[in-house]
Design a protein around this motif. Structure first.
Motif, PDB file in Angstrom:
ATOM      1  N   THR A   1      17.199 -42.116 -20.743  1.00  0.00           N
ATOM      2  CA  THR A   1      17.067 -43.182 -21.738  1.00  0.00           C
ATOM      3  C   THR A   1      15.595 -43.393 -22.038  1.00  0.00           C
ATOM      4  OG1 THR A   1      19.119 -44.347 -21.204  1.00  0.00           O
ATOM      5  CG2 THR A   1      17.358 -45.649 -22.172  1.00  0.00           C
ATOM      6  N   LEU A   2      15.252 -43.420 -23.330  1.00  0.00           N
ATOM      7  CA  LEU A   2      13.893 -43.669 -23.791  1.00  0.00           C
ATOM      8  C   LEU A   2      13.864 -45.057 -24.432  1.00  0.00           C
ATOM      9  CD1 LEU A   2      10.986 -42.777 -24.538  1.00  0.00           C
ATOM     10  CD2 LEU A   2      11.960 -41.716 -26.591  1.00  0.00           C
ATOM     11  N   ILE A   3      12.980 -45.936 -23.933  1.00  0.00           N
ATOM     12  CA  ILE A   3      12.917 -47.316 -24.407  1.00  0.00           C
ATOM     13  C   ILE A   3      11.623 -47.540 -25.184  1.00  0.00           C
ATOM     14  CG2 ILE A   3      12.987 -49.746 -23.726  1.00  0.00           C
ATOM     15  CD1 ILE A   3      14.243 -48.769 -21.049  1.00  0.00           C
ATOM     16  N   GLU A   4      11.744 -48.052 -26.394  1.00  0.00           N
ATOM     17  CA  GLU A   4      10.580 -48.327 -27.237  1.00  0.00           C
ATOM     18  C   GLU A   4      10.844 -49.571 -28.077  1.00  0.00           C
ATOM     19  OE1 GLU A   4       7.363 -48.867 -28.915  1.00  0.00           O
ATOM     20  OE2 GLU A   4       7.335 -46.992 -27.747  1.00  0.00           O
ATOM     21  N   ALA A   5       9.912 -50.525 -28.003  1.00  0.00           N
ATOM     22  CA  ALA A   5      10.076 -51.760 -28.771  1.00  0.00           C
ATOM     23  C   ALA A   5       9.540 -51.615 -30.185  1.00  0.00           C
ATOM     24  CB  ALA A   5       9.370 -52.910 -28.060  1.00  0.00           C
ATOM     25  N   GLY A   6       8.490 -50.802 -30.358  1.00  0.00           N
ATOM     26  CA  GLY A   6       7.870 -50.654 -31.669  1.00  0.00           C
ATOM     27  C   GLY A   6       8.318 -49.394 -32.367  1.00  0.00           C
ATOM     28  N   GLU A   7       7.357 -48.769 -33.075  1.00  0.00           N
ATOM     29  CA  GLU A   7       7.662 -47.562 -33.829  1.00  0.00           C
ATOM     30  C   GLU A   7       7.651 -46.339 -32.923  1.00  0.00           C
ATOM     31  OE1 GLU A   7       8.580 -47.524 -36.945  1.00  0.00           O
ATOM     32  OE2 GLU A   7       8.298 -49.688 -37.186  1.00  0.00           O
TER      33      GLU A   7
END
Length: 717
Positions: free
Chosen positions: A263-269
């Motif tokens: 799982t890759l987690i990113e809040a922004g772009e």
């Protein structure tokens, strides 16, 4: 001083007597076997005297760091048996080691630390953090010879008592193995004795002992680290990656490629700073600015020079379009198709295996994973100047959105910082019509390059219209009568510099807050502290990219991403140390500056006996055809050798030209190999071959050439 000389003389006498009486011959395997019968006879007559004499001899040999300690340990088993031999050898070795430690500390510590500070830095760091455990590890896993550990530890600040008791315990297991082998050596009296089961097992134990010890050390460390947490019985994922910049993207891609559930987690772009606010937009505007400059200098190409007509707003729109065109390469859709589970939200570590995600849509999700990789990147550092928040500023992250609304480039732009980012943007905005003042506190811009390159960059930016102020310290920002000023100090004088926009480009700082690192006790100073495998305090939590350093480059983050993925998924089978030996970097001013390895300044600082080979681009046909022959290649090699220690290229396409030297250094290829490689004509890459030719010409074998001259004269008759 007299006491030190006396002690040194006493030690020298002891070593001299040792070799004068051929005791070194006794302390060999053959010598041991040949003397067994005589020692047995002595022991039968005077057992206490033999034990005492052996004990003192062992201490003397160890204290003076003489060869033969291993044979003496075998001899202890052969002479006294396992129990008694272990007792004698264990205490004698520890006492002797402590005496060697004290001698080293008294005689050598101050001198050696001054002379070889870098070589002792790793040991000093380990001792400072956890001296006893560090020494215990060295004792238990015999990577270095014990006598060397004794001497080196004497150069550190570890306490003598700590050194003794850790050595006593740490060497016990190894001493047991050698003494046990010695008991079997004593029984060898025929060829069949060599093949006895007990002896084979003893030597097998010697072979596997380092592996057993290393496993034990790792188990102890894990037990200490994880003692306050309960490990999950099952996991939702094999790996969770926090941050979708270069490091996180590469890590998650590799994990998915080897069929791990990730799982890759990113809040922004997606794509991180490089795509959205860094490398991509800056290179896009650099290109537009370069074209504008070429129009001004069109006479160089046989055309009519003119003032370029353009809309700054359209240039900024093109920058956004370039980002949009590249974005699919890093998109959620692409990585989902590659097998990565992409989650948009803010991640926080709850324990070493659990991540809580505050989803962008307002929900919350909790996931567990066997391995977690932190790749949260860095943000521009804003200096705490009085008044800076009130007057306002932009950074390399925020200028793109703010400037996108402007009809023309800022009339008065102050760039704070003389590093690569500040220099690139200062030159670009000057070429696009801004009156740019670049302020640098150091005595020159691009301080990490050598003096010649720094001067070259200074001239290139000045020719583009940048007003460079070096040795100027920013003090504060002020607003007076509707005008903004930055106040700087130079030669004890304060100077006011007016600006419309202030661009802060004084470096970047790792994103460390809000991810639960502090709560877990993961050490963060300027960056996350990791070992050579990118492991943090917790062996299952890794870090990669700008959050780690030591180089804040996109390509280094991607490089680390590979190691984080492989070590995180397969570290139980095989771990790989990150290879930082050959790291290239490019500053995209015009002309570009690219470098790999050391530069001349660093060669001087390191005291390397070096020589420099140069090639000027004014001699390259392709550079002449493009009227871009201002620049050079500078190669640093050891005196008389073609091994490449470092290369600096200043030219058009320098960032591309450096790749050949990166490959050569990575695989140990010298300048002769580059010279022997065909390069297309006419290309910029020929410059690499020509600089190799310059080296060859400077090292031509004169004697051989003289003989050949005579040979050819003879052939002509």
């Amino acid at each position: 001083m007299l006491k030190k000389l006396s002690l040194l003389l006493l030690a020298a006498i002891g070593v001299g007597l040792f070799f004068f009486y051929d005791l070194n011959q006794l302390l060999t395997l053959d010598g041991l076997k040949g003397s067994m019968a005589q020692f047995d006879q002595y022991k039968a007559q005077s057992p206490l005297l033999v034990i005492g004499g052996f004990f003192l001899l062992y201490i003397l040999v160890t204290a003076l760091s003489l060869p033969g300690a291993a044979i003496l340990t075998l001899a202890a088993g052969a002479l006294f048996g396992l129990a008694q031999g272990l007792l004698v050898a264990s205490f004698a070795s520890s006492i002797g080691a402590t005496l060697a430690f004290l001698v080293s500390r008294y005689l050598l510590r101050d001198t050696i630390k001054k002379r070889f500070p870098e070589r002792l830095a790793a040991i000093d760091t380990g001792v400072e953090k956890e001296g006893a455990f560090y020494l215990f590890t060295l004792r238990l896993v015999p990577v270095f010879p014990f006598f060397l550990i004794n001497l080196l530890m004497g150069l550190t600040a570890i306490k003598s008592w700590t050194f003794y008791w850790v050595s006593q315990i740490g060497m016990l297991a190894g001493t047991f193995v050698f003494v046990n082998a010695g008991t079997q050596l004593a029984q060898i009296d025929s060829l069949s004795g060599i093949l006895s089961l007990d002896l084979i097992l003893s030597f097998a134990l010697l072979g596997v002992f380092p592996l057993i010890a290393k496993t034990l050390i790792n188990a102890i460390k894990k037990r200490r680290v994880y003692k306050n947490y309960t490990k999950p019985k099952t996991y939702d994922r094999n790996m969770i990656v926090i941050g979708a910049g270069a490091g996180g993207l590469v890590t998650s891609y590799i994990a998915a490629a080897v069929k791990a559930k990730v799982t890759l987690i990113e809040a922004g772009e997606m794509g991180g700073d490089c795509l959205n606010t860094g490398c991509v937009p800056s290179k896009a505007i650099i290109k537009s600015a370069k074209v504008a400059q070429q129009i001004r200098q069109a006479e160089k190409y046989g055309l009519q020079s003119t003032t370029p007509q353009f809309s700054f707003k359209k240039i900024m729109a093109r920058v956004q379009q370039v980002i949009a065109d590249i974005a699919p390469h890093d998109s959620v859709e692409r990585y989902t198709n590659l097998g990565v589970d992409v989650v948009k939200g803010y991640a926080k570590l709850i324990d070493p295996w659990t991540v809580e995600i505050k989803l962008n849509d307002g929900g919350t999700q909790t996931l567990t994973a066997r391995t977690i990789v932190i790749a949260t990147g860095a943000r521009p550092f804003v200096p705490p100047l009085p008044g800076i928040e009130e007057t306002g500023y932009v950074t390399s992250d925020t200028l793109w959105n703010k400037f996108a609304e402007l009809e023309e480039a800022p009339k008065k732009l102050v760039v704070l910082g003389g590093g690569p980012i500040g220099s690139e943007l200062a030159q670009s905005f000057a070429r696009l019509g801004s009156s740019v003042t670049q302020i640098e506190m150091a005595e020159r811009i691009m301080i990490k390059e050598d003096l010649e390159v720094s001067k070259f960059a200074h001239e290139a930016l000045t020719q583009s219209g940048v007003n460079i102020l070096t040795s100027h310290q920013a003090l504060r920002c002020e607003e007076r009568d509707g005008k903004k000023f930055i106040v700087v100090k130079h030669n004890d004088n304060e100077i006011d510099i007016e600006y419309d926009e202030l661009l802060c480009a004084v470096g970047r700082t790792a994103r460390l807050k809000g991810y639960g690192l502090e709560e877990l006790g993961i050490e963060t100073s300027r960056t996350v502290v990791t070992n050579e495998y990118l492991e943090t305090l917790y062996p299952n939590i890794f870090a990669a990219g700008d959050i780690v350093g030591p180089y804040q480059f996109t390509h280094v983050a991607a490089h680390q991403g590979w190691y984080a993925a492989v070590n995180g998924l397969f570290g139980n089978l095989k771990k790989f140390k990150v290879d930082y030996r050959v790291i290239p970097w490019t500053t995209f001013i015009d002309p570009e500056v690219a470098r790999v390895g050391i530069n001349e300044q660093e060669a001087i600082e390191k005291g390397i006996d070096y020589e420099i080979t140069r090639f000027e681009f004014e001699e390259l046909d392709r550079a002449i055809t493009e009227s871009a022959n201002n620049g050079f290649i500078k190669v640093i090699t050891p005196k008389g050798k073609d091994k490449i220690l470092g290369v600096t290229v200043v030219s058009e396409h320098a960032g591309d030209l450096i790749a050949e030297f990166v490959l050569a250094m990575k695989h140990g290829l010298g300048l002769n190999k580059i010279l022997g490689t065909i390069h297309s004509y006419p290309t910029w890459a020929e410059g690499n071959k020509y600089v190799a030719g310059e080296w060859k010409r400077a090292h031509a074998p004169e004697k051989v050439l003289n003989l050949l001259e005579k040979y050819h004269a003879w052939r002509r008759g």
